[in-house]
Design a protein around this motif. Structure first.
Motif, PDB file in Angstrom:
ATOM      1  N   UNK A  75       0.823  -1.204   0.000  1.00 61.75           N
ATOM      2  CA  UNK A  75       0.000   0.000   0.000  1.00 61.75           C
ATOM      3  C   UNK A  75       0.855   1.250   0.000  1.00 61.75           C
ATOM      4  N   UNK A  76       1.893   1.261   0.849  1.00 63.34           N
ATOM      5  CA  UNK A  76       2.741   2.445   0.951  1.00 63.34           C
ATOM      6  C   UNK A  76       3.723   2.538  -0.209  1.00 63.34           C
ATOM      7  N   UNK A  77       4.183   1.392  -0.692  1.00 60.14           N
ATOM      8  CA  UNK A  77       5.174   1.401  -1.768  1.00 60.14           C
ATOM      9  C   UNK A  77       4.573   1.822  -3.101  1.00 60.14           C
ATOM     10  N   UNK A  78       3.327   1.435  -3.347  1.00 59.32           N
ATOM     11  CA  UNK A  78       2.696   1.721  -4.637  1.00 59.32           C
ATOM     12  C   UNK A  78       1.445   2.572  -4.457  1.00 59.32           C
ATOM     13  N   UNK A  79       1.657   3.853  -4.273  1.00 60.13           N
ATOM     14  CA  UNK A  79       0.558   4.809  -4.277  1.00 60.13           C
ATOM     15  C   UNK A  79       0.132   5.361  -2.938  1.00 60.13           C
ATOM     16  N   UNK A  80       0.331   4.611  -1.863  1.00 60.05           N
ATOM     17  CA  UNK A  80      -0.082   5.106  -0.557  1.00 60.05           C
ATOM     18  C   UNK A  80      -1.593   5.243  -0.441  1.00 60.05           C
ATOM     19  N   UNK A  81      -2.022   5.994   0.559  1.00 64.15           N
ATOM     20  CA  UNK A  81      -3.466   6.156   0.818  1.00 64.15           C
ATOM     21  C   UNK A  81      -4.174   6.941  -0.279  1.00 64.15           C
ATOM     22  N   UNK A  82      -3.463   7.834  -0.955  1.00 63.98           N
ATOM     23  CA  UNK A  82      -4.103   8.726  -1.919  1.00 63.98           C
ATOM     24  C   UNK A  82      -4.668   7.992  -3.129  1.00 63.98           C
ATOM     25  N   UNK A  83      -4.118   6.837  -3.461  1.00 66.01           N
ATOM     26  CA  UNK A  83      -4.559   6.107  -4.664  1.00 66.01           C
ATOM     27  C   UNK A  83      -5.638   5.061  -4.374  1.00 66.01           C
ATOM     28  N   UNK A  84      -5.928   4.818  -3.090  1.00 69.11           N
ATOM     29  CA  UNK A  84      -6.856   3.741  -2.742  1.00 69.11           C
ATOM     30  C   UNK A  84      -8.235   3.945  -3.372  1.00 69.11           C
ATOM     31  N   UNK A  85      -8.716   5.187  -3.423  1.00 69.34           N
ATOM     32  CA  UNK A  85     -10.039   5.457  -3.996  1.00 69.34           C
ATOM     33  C   UNK A  85     -10.076   5.240  -5.510  1.00 69.34           C
ATOM     34  N   UNK A  86      -8.897   5.152  -6.136  1.00 73.72           N
ATOM     35  CA  UNK A  86      -8.829   4.968  -7.585  1.00 73.72           C
ATOM     36  C   UNK A  86      -8.543   3.519  -7.957  1.00 73.72           C
ATOM     37  N   UNK A  87      -7.622   2.872  -7.229  1.00 75.25           N
ATOM     38  CA  UNK A  87      -7.200   1.511  -7.587  1.00 75.25           C
ATOM     39  C   UNK A  87      -7.569   0.471  -6.537  1.00 75.25           C
ATOM     40  N   UNK A  88      -8.004   0.915  -5.355  1.00 79.79           N
ATOM     41  CA  UNK A  88      -8.327  -0.028  -4.290  1.00 79.79           C
ATOM     42  C   UNK A  88      -7.070  -0.565  -3.627  1.00 79.79           C
ATOM     43  N   UNK A  89      -7.243  -1.582  -2.791  1.00 83.53           N
ATOM     44  CA  UNK A  89      -6.120  -2.219  -2.102  1.00 83.53           C
ATOM     45  C   UNK A  89      -5.518  -3.295  -3.008  1.00 83.53           C
ATOM     46  N   UNK A  90      -4.205  -3.230  -3.238  1.00 77.52           N
ATOM     47  CA  UNK A  90      -3.539  -4.219  -4.078  1.00 77.52           C
ATOM     48  C   UNK A  90      -3.572  -5.578  -3.380  1.00 77.52           C
ATOM     49  N   UNK A  91      -4.129  -6.575  -4.036  1.00 73.52           N
ATOM     50  CA  UNK A  91      -4.390  -7.863  -3.391  1.00 73.52           C
ATOM     51  C   UNK A  91      -3.137  -8.715  -3.209  1.00 73.52           C
ATOM     52  N   UNK A  92      -2.074  -8.446  -3.966  1.00 72.28           N
ATOM     53  CA  UNK A  92      -0.855  -9.253  -3.833  1.00 72.28           C
ATOM     54  C   UNK A  92      -0.332  -9.179  -2.404  1.00 72.28           C
ATOM     55  N   UNK A  93      -0.349  -7.969  -1.833  1.00 70.33           N
ATOM     56  CA  UNK A  93       0.106  -7.804  -0.456  1.00 70.33           C
ATOM     57  C   UNK A  93      -0.755  -8.565   0.531  1.00 70.33           C
ATOM     58  N   UNK A  94      -2.071  -8.539   0.321  1.00 70.77           N
ATOM     59  CA  UNK A  94      -2.984  -9.261   1.208  1.00 70.77           C
ATOM     60  C   UNK A  94      -2.761 -10.770   1.108  1.00 70.77           C
ATOM     61  N   UNK A  95      -2.538 -11.264  -0.108  1.00 75.75           N
ATOM     62  CA  UNK A  95      -2.301 -12.693  -0.295  1.00 75.75           C
ATOM     63  C   UNK A  95      -1.008 -13.127   0.394  1.00 75.75           C
TER      64      UNK A  95
END
Length: 274
Positions: free
Chosen positions: A22-42
């Motif tokens: 989340x922090x490496x690719x976009x941070x909080x500002x991009x969440x409303x546009x791309x959502x949470x990147x699932x690779x990190x969650x997996x």
């Protein structure tokens, strides 16, 4: 490998992969546009998955059946999480486009909307991988907008052309991601060989730095591939909603094209000279 043994865990504990992505690719500002990147969650779920002690007493057939059930359950959970992510991003994008579609949609409105998006992009590009993400988002938005608008141009040939271009882009990005992963694997193999052989510290450090750089590139490639895939689904829903009148969908496509053009045109800030 060693779990949470405090004798081997790093100071401060292990890094949460989900937070890292989340922090490496976009941070909080991009969440409303791309959502949470699932690779990190997996990755987080894989690290936190408890060891299945019961499986030790099962037969090979029972283990296979158990693994198949677990895999099916995980796949279903991933599909549901992705759908929820897409649905949320659809709402966000529709709201963003409505700033333009709910107005007169004339030349002045288009210029004002373009300026609003430009100011947003200038802020977003300051985030980690901000410029790269904006370019990826912009490319997807532009392609999907042209694909929709092309349905009404030249007997639909424009839409067909951009559809072919989309498939070519997906193939290219997939191959590029696989190459990055293979390149990273090769670097790890070289590091393992270096551990076995006597190698001076400078050469070993150079290999480690190269592996770290390739690792970050592979993570970015995988994240970009995922983000673009999610955004394609979002755009298809936004522009293919059967409950919305066609004139509004055309306005949405025009607004999406404006956003895409602005995002694709973002340039990184020039480094300041001392």
């Amino acid at each position: 490998m060693y779990g949470h043994n405090k004798e081997v865990s790093p100071e401060g504990g292990f890094v949460n992969p989900e937070a890292f992505f989340k922090q490496q690719f976009g941070g909080d500002r991009f969440v409303d546009i791309i959502g949470e990147i699932s690779i990190g969650r997996d990755m987080r779920d894989a690290l936190n998955e408890p060891e299945d002690e019961e499986a030790a007493d099962l037969t090979p057939e029972e283990k296979a059946k158990r693994e198949a059930t677990v895999t099916e359950s995980k796949d279903k959970a991933r599909d549901e999480a992705r759908q929820a992510r897409v649905d949320k991003l659809v709402k966000n994008l529709v709201h963003k486009l409505s700033i333009y579609t709910d107005g007169p949609c004339d030349y002045q409105a288009a210029k004002a909307y373009q300026e609003m998006i430009r100011l947003e992009a200038e802020e977003l590009k300051a985030e980690s991988y901000g410029v790269e993400l904006l370019h990826a988002i912009g490319f997807t938005y532009t392609l999907k907008a042209k694909q929709y608008l092309g349905k009404n141009e030249m007997l639909g040939l424009g839409s067909w052309f951009h559809g072919v271009r989309e498939k070519g882009h997906i193939l290219s990005e997939t191959v590029s991601t696989l190459r990055a992963a293979m390149d990273l694997q090769q670097s790890f193999s070289q590091l393992q060989e270096a551990e076995k052989e006597e190698m001076d510290e400078a050469a070993k450090k150079a290999l480690e730095e190269a592996a770290a750089s390739k690792g970050l590139r592979a993570l970015w490639k995988g994240s970009k591939l995922e983000v673009e895939g999610v955004l394609r689904d979002v755009c298809d829903k936004v522009l293919g909603d059967p409950s919305v009148p066609k004139p509004i969908l055309l306005k949405r496509a025009s607004a999406l094209k404006i956003i895409g053009a602005v995002f694709e045109g973002v340039k990184p800030d020039k480094p300041t000279t001392p």
